[in-house]
Design an enzyme around this catalytic site. Structure first.
Site, PDB file in Angstrom:
ATOM      1  N   HIS A 100      13.906  49.266  23.654  1.00 46.68           N
ATOM      2  CA  HIS A 100      15.335  49.548  23.532  1.00 46.68           C
ATOM      3  C   HIS A 100      15.587  50.789  24.374  1.00 46.68           C
ATOM      4  O   HIS A 100      14.724  51.683  24.445  1.00 46.68           O
ATOM      5  CB  HIS A 100      15.751  49.923  22.112  1.00 46.68           C
ATOM      6  CG  HIS A 100      15.438  48.925  21.036  1.00 46.68           C
ATOM      7  ND1 HIS A 100      14.205  48.802  20.462  1.00 46.68           N
ATOM      8  CD2 HIS A 100      16.244  48.031  20.405  1.00 46.68           C
ATOM      9  CE1 HIS A 100      14.258  47.861  19.526  1.00 46.68           C
ATOM     10  NE2 HIS A 100      15.476  47.381  19.473  1.00 46.68           N
ATOM     11  N   ASP A 103      14.552  53.934  22.701  1.00 48.38           N
ATOM     12  CA  ASP A 103      13.113  54.170  22.450  1.00 48.38           C
ATOM     13  C   ASP A 103      12.535  55.059  23.532  1.00 48.38           C
ATOM     14  O   ASP A 103      11.661  55.880  23.275  1.00 48.38           O
ATOM     15  CB  ASP A 103      12.289  52.876  22.520  1.00 48.38           C
ATOM     16  CG  ASP A 103      12.768  51.803  21.584  1.00 48.38           C
ATOM     17  OD1 ASP A 103      13.364  52.142  20.554  1.00 48.38           O
ATOM     18  OD2 ASP A 103      12.532  50.615  21.891  1.00 48.38           O
ATOM     19  N   GLU A 231      18.257  36.985  19.119  1.00 45.84           N
ATOM     20  CA  GLU A 231      17.138  37.030  18.160  1.00 45.84           C
ATOM     21  C   GLU A 231      17.634  36.837  16.723  1.00 45.84           C
ATOM     22  O   GLU A 231      18.269  37.725  16.159  1.00 45.84           O
ATOM     23  CB  GLU A 231      16.403  38.363  18.301  1.00 45.84           C
ATOM     24  CG  GLU A 231      15.214  38.497  17.362  1.00 45.84           C
ATOM     25  CD  GLU A 231      14.440  39.796  17.575  1.00 45.84           C
ATOM     26  OE1 GLU A 231      14.273  40.217  18.729  1.00 45.84           O
ATOM     27  OE2 GLU A 231      14.013  40.386  16.575  1.00 45.84           O
ATOM     28  N   HIS A 270      11.409  37.313  10.538  1.00 44.82           N
ATOM     29  CA  HIS A 270      12.813  36.946  10.364  1.00 44.82           C
ATOM     30  C   HIS A 270      12.916  35.495   9.893  1.00 44.82           C
ATOM     31  O   HIS A 270      13.776  35.169   9.079  1.00 44.82           O
ATOM     32  CB  HIS A 270      13.585  37.122  11.665  1.00 44.82           C
ATOM     33  CG  HIS A 270      13.590  38.533  12.171  1.00 44.82           C
ATOM     34  ND1 HIS A 270      14.220  38.905  13.334  1.00 44.82           N
ATOM     35  CD2 HIS A 270      13.051  39.673  11.673  1.00 44.82           C
ATOM     36  CE1 HIS A 270      14.062  40.198  13.530  1.00 44.82           C
ATOM     37  NE2 HIS A 270      13.344  40.680  12.545  1.00 44.82           N
ATOM     38  N   ASP A 295       8.816  37.075  18.982  1.00 46.62           N
ATOM     39  CA  ASP A 295       8.401  38.360  18.442  1.00 46.62           C
ATOM     40  C   ASP A 295       7.335  38.054  17.399  1.00 46.62           C
ATOM     41  O   ASP A 295       7.628  37.500  16.335  1.00 46.62           O
ATOM     42  CB  ASP A 295       9.581  39.116  17.826  1.00 46.62           C
ATOM     43  CG  ASP A 295      10.303  39.990  18.842  1.00 46.62           C
ATOM     44  OD1 ASP A 295       9.938  39.938  20.034  1.00 46.62           O
ATOM     45  OD2 ASP A 295      11.229  40.729  18.447  1.00 46.62           O
ATOM     46  N   ASP A 308       7.098  43.640   9.262  1.00 49.42           N
ATOM     47  CA  ASP A 308       6.650  43.665  10.659  1.00 49.42           C
ATOM     48  C   ASP A 308       5.169  43.987  10.813  1.00 49.42           C
ATOM     49  O   ASP A 308       4.785  44.837  11.623  1.00 49.42           O
ATOM     50  CB  ASP A 308       7.459  44.704  11.457  1.00 49.42           C
ATOM     51  CG  ASP A 308       8.875  44.247  11.767  1.00 49.42           C
ATOM     52  OD1 ASP A 308       9.164  43.051  11.597  1.00 49.42           O
ATOM     53  OD2 ASP A 308       9.685  45.098  12.187  1.00 49.42           O
ATOM     54  N   ASP A 338       6.211  42.603  17.972  1.00 52.70           N
ATOM     55  CA  ASP A 338       7.238  43.403  17.288  1.00 52.70           C
ATOM     56  C   ASP A 338       6.641  43.735  15.914  1.00 52.70           C
ATOM     57  O   ASP A 338       7.051  43.194  14.892  1.00 52.70           O
ATOM     58  CB  ASP A 338       8.533  42.594  17.172  1.00 52.70           C
ATOM     59  CG  ASP A 338       9.692  43.458  16.709  1.00 52.70           C
ATOM     60  OD1 ASP A 338       9.457  44.623  16.362  1.00 52.70           O
ATOM     61  OD2 ASP A 338      10.831  42.951  16.675  1.00 52.70           O
TER      62      ASP A 338
END
Ligand code: XLS
Ligand code: NI
Ligand code: NI
Length: 436
Positions: A100, A103, A231, A270, A295, A308, A338
């Site tokens: 990102h 980041d 996503e 997710h 991911d 995660d 991820d």
């Protein structure tokens, strides 16, 4: 200056190896189904978890030991971190990374200063990409951390938040393009709602679509030809995220004329938060022509949130690879970890163990899936299950030769259906286990 002086390049040593800093299954150049492993996966490191994860959780402070970090979030620190990141990725032997905007570089006092910070760091990212040959799998913008996005970004009730987000994505597209990114990701962030009493859902979704169209147009303008990805995630941080699951995302993309521009980035944790398996989401996206990238991570059966964790379950990776092989692979997507080390795994070396484990788990999944496909028994069970559609009335229905009237006549003549056959679920589960 090396951040990991005691670690050499991680090598493939084979299944017999007892070295925890070696691959036992991931052998980048080994060819499986006509393609080297590294091209099947296009493994990617997630900058936010691996280099910005602090170990903080809602109950406690940061735990991570990261000697290269200083206390101030400065541009110098950000640049030093880039060098560390590329040393890590080079030693690990991954070909890609994702980030990102926020980041990689700190926010400044104004948007202009933030953009300058970003430019300073992007120069170093570019330099390190050239030095190592590591590529950008995808870029994205963080449109959820800053308080200005408390009501969302593209779906905010505050039009200025939409405008700020547009400016941010414009810049994120420019740097993704500058760095040769293969894809650009939209994850929902806070695009969702907490309750419908104060939410105009239709208006918010219209705005989200307008926002994505603007991104597509701007990409065309600057010559960015990477793949856009959406996503899915059902909840967190909002109780209902608009990008709920693959089906909801595909419906959104089709309804708003975005289907030809955007595919999906499917994430394991997710999928399970949405009440699906990862394989379901992959299969659903792929069969509709929307499988873009993944991911790779996993949740915890006993925890109900997006933990995660790194994927280590060979059933999971086998199922992923069965579906990915079936639909012809991921490129220009890849397998992006991820995933984060847990807060108790606070030493830098744990980052190596985590990624090695994930890469080996996927390599095993690939080999098992390829063996299942080569053997053909699973496929012939599947084929037999649908045999009634290969000839007679089944083939005629598929060819469009029937309607309710002709089928009634057919059934009146026949009286009762051909007896059903066993679904053989246990046999199939035993068969899968025989390859592990
Ligand atoms: C959060 C998402 C996020 C996206 C990128 O749950 O997984 O990390 O991948 O914004
Ligand atoms: Ni993700
Ligand atoms: Ni996630």
């Amino acid at each position: 200056m090396s951040a990991f002086p005691e670690i050499d390049r991680i090598a493939y040593e084979g299944p017999q190896s007892r070295n925890p800093l070696a691959f036992r299954y991931y052998n980048p150049d080994e060819v499986v189904e006509g393609k080297p492993m590294k091209d099947h996966f296009r493994f990617s490191v997630a900058y936010w978890h691996t280099f910005r994860g602090t170990g903080a959780d809602p109950f406690g402070s940061p735990t991570m030991l990261r000697p290269w970090e200083d206390k101030v979030d400065s541009v110098e620190n950000a640049i030093r971190r880039v060098r560390v990141a590329f040393e890590f990725m080079e030693k690990l032997g991954v070909g890609f990374y994702c980030f990102h905007d926020r980041d990689v570089a700190p926010e400044g006092a104004s948007l202009a200063e933030t953009n300058r910070n970003l430019d300073a760091v992007v120069r170093v990212l570019k330099e390190e990409q050239a030095r190592t040959g590591i590529c950008l799998l995808w870029g994205t913008a963080n449109l959820f951390s800053h308080p200005r996005y408390m009501h969302g970004a593209a779906t905010s009730c505050n039009a200025d938040a939409f405008a700020y987000a547009a400016a941010q994505v414009k810049k994120a597209l420019e740097i993704t393009h500058e760095l040769g990114g293969a894809n650009y990701v939209f994850w929902g962030g806070r695009e969702g709602y907490q309750n419908l009493y104060n939410t105009d859902m239709k208006r918010e979704l219209d705005h989200l679509a307008r926002f994505m169209h603007m991104a597509v147009e701007y990409a065309r303008e600057i010559g960015f030809t990477g793949q856009f990805l959406f996503e899915p995630k059902p909840k967190e941080p909002t109780k209902h995220q608009y990008d709920f699951d693959a089906a909801a995302c595909i419906n959104f993309l089709r309804s708003y004329g975005l289907a030809q521009h955007v595919k999906l980035n499917i994430e394991t944790n997710h999928a399970t938060l949405a009440g699906h398996t990862m394989q379901h989401e992959l299969e659903y996206a792929a069969m509709q022509g929307f499988l873009g990238s993944i991911d790779a991570n996993t949740g915890d059966l006993l925890l109900g949130w997006d933990t995660d964790q790194f994927p280590t379950d060979i059933y999971l990776t086998t199922q992923c690879m069965l579906t990915i092989l079936k639909w012809g692979g991921l490129a220009p997507g890849g397998v992006n970890f991820d995933a984060k080390v847990r807060r108790e795994s606070f030493e830098p070396i744990d980052l190596f163990y985590a990624h090695i484990g994930g890469m080996d788990a996927f390599a095993r999944g690939l080999k098992i899936a390829a063996a299942i496909r080569a053997d053909g028994r699973l496929e012939s069970l599947l084929r037999e299950r649908y045999a009634s559609w290969d000839s007679g009335v089944g083939a005629e229905i598929e060819a469009g030769q029937h309607n309710f009237r002709t089928l009634e006549a057919y059934m009146l003549g026949k009286g009762e259906i051909t007896p059903n056959r066993s679904g053989r679920q246990e046999l199939i589960e035993n068969l899968i286990n025989s390859y592990l």
